[in-house]
Design a protein around this motif. Structure first.
Motif, short mmCIF file in Angstrom:
data_model
loop_
_atom_site.label_atom_id
_atom_site.label_comp_id
_atom_site.label_asym_id
_atom_site.label_seq_id
_atom_site.Cartn_x
_atom_site.Cartn_y
_atom_site.Cartn_z
N THR A 1 0.82 -1.21 0.00
CA THR A 1 0.00 0.00 0.00
C THR A 1 0.85 1.26 0.00
OG1 THR A 1 -0.11 -0.03 2.44
CG2 THR A 1 -1.86 -1.17 1.24
N ASP A 2 0.29 2.29 -0.62
CA ASP A 2 0.86 3.64 -0.57
C ASP A 2 -0.20 4.53 0.05
OD1 ASP A 2 2.16 5.99 -0.85
OD2 ASP A 2 2.11 6.06 -3.03
N GLY A 3 -0.14 4.69 1.37
CA GLY A 3 -1.22 5.35 2.07
C GLY A 3 -2.44 4.45 2.11
N GLU A 4 -3.54 4.93 1.54
CA GLU A 4 -4.76 4.14 1.49
C GLU A 4 -4.88 3.35 0.18
OE1 GLU A 4 -6.88 3.84 3.95
OE2 GLU A 4 -5.70 5.18 5.22
N LYS A 5 -3.99 3.61 -0.76
CA LYS A 5 -4.09 2.99 -2.08
C LYS A 5 -3.26 1.72 -2.14
CE LYS A 5 -3.34 3.93 -6.99
NZ LYS A 5 -2.78 4.89 -7.98
N ILE A 6 -3.85 0.65 -2.72
CA ILE A 6 -3.13 -0.60 -2.92
C ILE A 6 -2.40 -0.51 -4.26
CG2 ILE A 6 -3.34 -3.10 -3.20
CD1 ILE A 6 -5.87 -2.99 -1.53
N VAL A 7 -1.09 -0.60 -4.23
CA VAL A 7 -0.29 -0.42 -5.45
C VAL A 7 0.36 -1.72 -5.92
CG1 VAL A 7 0.17 2.00 -4.95
CG2 VAL A 7 1.72 0.25 -4.07
N GLY A 8 0.14 -2.81 -5.19
CA GLY A 8 0.74 -4.08 -5.59
C GLY A 8 0.53 -5.13 -4.51
N ALA A 9 1.18 -6.28 -4.73
CA ALA A 9 1.10 -7.37 -3.74
C ALA A 9 2.38 -8.18 -3.83
CB ALA A 9 -0.12 -8.26 -4.00
N ILE A 10 2.73 -8.82 -2.71
CA ILE A 10 3.96 -9.61 -2.67
C ILE A 10 3.67 -10.94 -1.99
CG2 ILE A 10 4.73 -8.61 -0.47
CD1 ILE A 10 7.61 -8.76 -1.61
N SER A 11 4.33 -11.97 -2.47
CA SER A 11 4.14 -13.32 -1.91
C SER A 11 5.49 -13.92 -1.58
CB SER A 11 3.41 -14.20 -2.92
OG SER A 11 3.36 -15.54 -2.46
N THR A 12 5.58 -14.54 -0.41
CA THR A 12 6.76 -15.31 -0.04
C THR A 12 6.31 -16.74 0.25
OG1 THR A 12 6.56 -14.80 2.32
CG2 THR A 12 7.86 -13.28 0.97
N PHE A 13 7.10 -17.70 -0.19
CA PHE A 13 6.70 -19.10 0.00
C PHE A 13 7.93 -20.00 0.07
CE2 PHE A 13 6.43 -17.66 -4.35
CZ PHE A 13 7.20 -18.55 -5.05
N ARG A 14 7.70 -21.20 0.67
CA ARG A 14 8.80 -22.14 0.83
C ARG A 14 8.25 -23.56 0.86
NH1 ARG A 14 13.89 -21.64 5.04
NH2 ARG A 14 15.25 -23.05 3.93
N ASP A 15 9.09 -24.49 0.43
CA ASP A 15 8.71 -25.91 0.42
C ASP A 15 8.37 -26.35 1.85
OD1 ASP A 15 8.57 -28.67 0.27
OD2 ASP A 15 10.15 -28.83 -1.21
N LYS A 16 7.16 -26.87 2.03
CA LYS A 16 6.70 -27.27 3.35
C LYS A 16 7.58 -28.37 3.94
CE LYS A 16 2.70 -29.10 5.84
NZ LYS A 16 1.31 -29.62 5.73
N THR A 17 8.03 -29.28 3.08
CA THR A 17 8.88 -30.39 3.56
C THR A 17 10.17 -29.86 4.17
OG1 THR A 17 7.97 -31.81 1.83
CG2 THR A 17 9.99 -32.53 2.91
N LEU A 18 10.77 -28.87 3.50
CA LEU A 18 12.02 -28.30 4.01
C LEU A 18 11.79 -27.57 5.32
CD1 LEU A 18 13.61 -26.92 0.72
CD2 LEU A 18 14.19 -29.02 1.94
N ILE A 19 10.65 -26.88 5.43
CA ILE A 19 10.34 -26.17 6.67
C ILE A 19 10.21 -27.15 7.83
CG2 ILE A 19 8.60 -24.76 7.85
CD1 ILE A 19 7.96 -23.49 5.16
N THR A 20 9.52 -28.26 7.55
CA THR A 20 9.33 -29.27 8.60
C THR A 20 10.67 -29.86 9.04
OG1 THR A 20 7.17 -29.81 7.65
CG2 THR A 20 8.15 -31.41 9.16
N ARG A 21 11.51 -30.16 8.06
CA ARG A 21 12.83 -30.74 8.40
C ARG A 21 13.66 -29.76 9.20
NH1 ARG A 21 14.59 -33.39 2.59
NH2 ARG A 21 13.05 -35.10 2.55
#
Length: 534
Positions: free
Chosen positions: A301-321
């Motif tokens: 967001t830029d103030g009240e305006k939504i100017v984009g979106a971001i995603s972060t992700f990771r392999d669930k198996t690696l997280i568990t290990r």
């Protein structure tokens, strides 16, 4: 002396001011030259035109023809012209002898013309311009011959002029006007430069070019260092950022996806939905390319305006290990599994003895196992008060027996239940990984006496952990790298155990010592300073 860098705002302001100044004064220079030339051309044309009009005037022609300058109408006519025109300052009408029939000053009528530049008009009858000094001062003059309209005989000439002093004054006035206008333009240019520099500074969030470059390099370094996949889009669904981890996790071979629509590259992406609703999504599971991933999606967001979106992700198996490695859960589970396996083996022995009718032997076996187990349990439970560490050690003892290894726990071992910064998970990770490495080293040893000695001693100041084995030791070429993450001499190992130990020990302000002898064994000694109790 350290050189102080010039700020971007100052650079832009100075640069724009210099450009505006050079532009304005270069233009002023050429405009002034052109103006002066035009003034001179205009005044020359004016005096020549007036001279030609006078030379062709019947009053002038008739007045010179009479030969009497006092009775002629030339002087009143000249005075009238001088009074009605601002473009001519001097008018002289003279005959072929140079005697004046008309002049600015009546008292100079009948006197000879002064200047010496009239010979050309008298001798050749030419019309021309010249510069000379007359009775009224330095002048720019126009000469035109006067002819009798009937006989075409030259009767005299007309001279019109402007004083050079007047011409210089006009030039000076025009130059001052141009300089004033240029100065106003320069002042406005300076104001514009300051406002432009401030606006650019605001757009760049007050950052200097060096800071922007540093931030960019830091961002690239952070993206390269992050194992999580990262994708960002703008308000038009176009990909603005993606790192290598994201392309690997999503299985795309095309890394040139910046600027493309996210749905064209990843049709199952939910970033457009987050962009539309503005609602963040955390720890959501998703299947991509037969891989379970854990993803977070957040609007930008830029103030009240939504100017984009971001995603972060990771392999669930690696997280568990990784979680299992860090918390020591895997080590405890492995230990309990080994304990269960040993228990099942003993049950099978007892069952076999009973089936063949060896009841007395079965009883002796049970008593022997109970005594041995009770001895180990008593030693551990009396000395160690942390249930998680007890479970770990008993499981490792069982595992060692399966491998034909004798694991000795020092009788002077002691450990209270943890209530300070050294928690159970930390100790499980350190002790469990040290024992695992020791069992691997002993298993590969040629020695018949395969033993591992463990000592865990707690004092008022610290906790000392020692694990000694009679294994194969560490080869000299490998010693500098044993604590490096990813380094391992075991096939299939991810080389994280010792690296985790070192990180935890250093985070707690402790130290770790390794005493090694190739083919004779290794001893790891760890000292952890105790913090205040919670």
């Amino acid at each position: 002396m350290k050189r102080v860098p010039i700020k971007l705002q100052t650079k832009i302001t100075v640069l724009v001011i210099v450009i505006v100044t050079i532009s304005i004064y270069t233009t002023m220079y050429f405009a002034t030259r052109q103006m002066v030339s035009n003034i001179q051309r205009e005044m020359d044309t004016n005096i020549m035109n007036v001279a030609q009009v006078l030379a062709n005037s019947a009053i002038v022609i008739e007045g010179i023809r009479t030969g009497d300058y006092e009775e002629s109408a030339i002087q009143p006519f000249v005075e009238k012209i001088l009074a009605t025109t601002e473009q001519v300052e001097v008018i002289v009408v003279a005959d072929m002898e140079g005697l004046r029939y008309g002049h600015n000053l009546r008292e100079r009528l009948g006197q000879r013309f002064v200047g010496g530049d009239e010979l050309r008009v008298l001798e050749h009858g030419d019309s021309y311009l010249s510069e000379a000094t007359g009775t009224l001062g330095r002048q720019i003059r126009a000469f035109v011959p006067v002819y009798d309209l009937d006989t075409h005989e030259q009767l005299g000439f007309v001279m019109t002029a402007n004083l050079t002093q007047t011409i210089r004054g006009i030039r000076r006035q025009r130059v001052i006007t141009i300089m004033l206008v240029s100065s106003i333009g320069l002042f406005l240019g300076i104001i514009g430069a300051v406002l432009l520099a401030r606006n650019i500074k605001k757009i760049l969030l007050g950052l200097e070019p060096e800071e922007i470059s540093k931030l960019y390099l830091e961002k690239q370094g952070m993206l390269d260092a992050i194992h999580e996949g990262i994708i960002a889009i703008d308000e038009n669904l176009q990909i603005t950022l993606i790192n290598d981890s994201a392309t690997k996790l999503l299985g795309t071979q095309n890394t040139d996806v910046i600027g493309k629509n996210v749905l064209d590259v990843f049709p199952t992406s939910r970033l457009p939905e987050v962009l539309r609703t503005g609602i963040a999504e955390y720890n959501r599971e998703q299947v991509i390319n037969n891989t379970f991933i854990i993803t977070n999606r957040v609007p930008i967001t830029d103030g009240e305006k939504i100017v984009g979106a971001i995603s972060t992700f990771r392999d669930k198996t690696l997280i568990t290990r990784l979680a299992e490695e860090v918390t020591g859960v895997r080590l405890v589970v492995d230990a309990l599994r080994a304990n269960t396996h040993e228990f099942m083996n003993k049950l099978h022995v007892i069952l076999g003895l009973m089936e063949i009718g060896e009841l007395q032997e079965a009883k002796r076996f049970i008593v022997n196992v109970r005594e041995n187990q009770q001895q180990i349990i008593s030693l551990v439970t009396e000395k160690i008060k942390d249930p998680a560490i007890i479970g770990l050690l008993l499981g490792k003892v069982s595992r060692a027996k399966e491998l034909g290894i004798t694991m000795n726990i020092s009788e002077d071992s002691c450990l209270e239940k943890r209530k300070d910064i050294i928690n159970s998970n930390t100790l499980i990770t350190i002790i469990g990984n040290l024992i695992e490495n020791a069992m691997d080293a002993v298993s590969n040893s040629r020695e018949e006496d395969k033993t591992i000695d463990i000592s865990i001693r707690e004092s008022l100041e610290n906790i000392r952990i020692e694990v000694k084995d009679v294994g194969v030791g560490i080869e000299e070429k490998d010693r500098p790298y044993i604590f490096d993450r990813g380094f391992s001499t075991k096939e299939g190992s991810r080389g994280i155990g010792l690296a985790l130990i070192k990180e935890m020990v250093e985070n707690l302000g402790g130290n770790i010592t390794v005493i090694d002898h190739v083919e004779k064994g290794t001893k790891f000694s760890i000292i952890l300073p105790k913090g205040e109790e919670l």
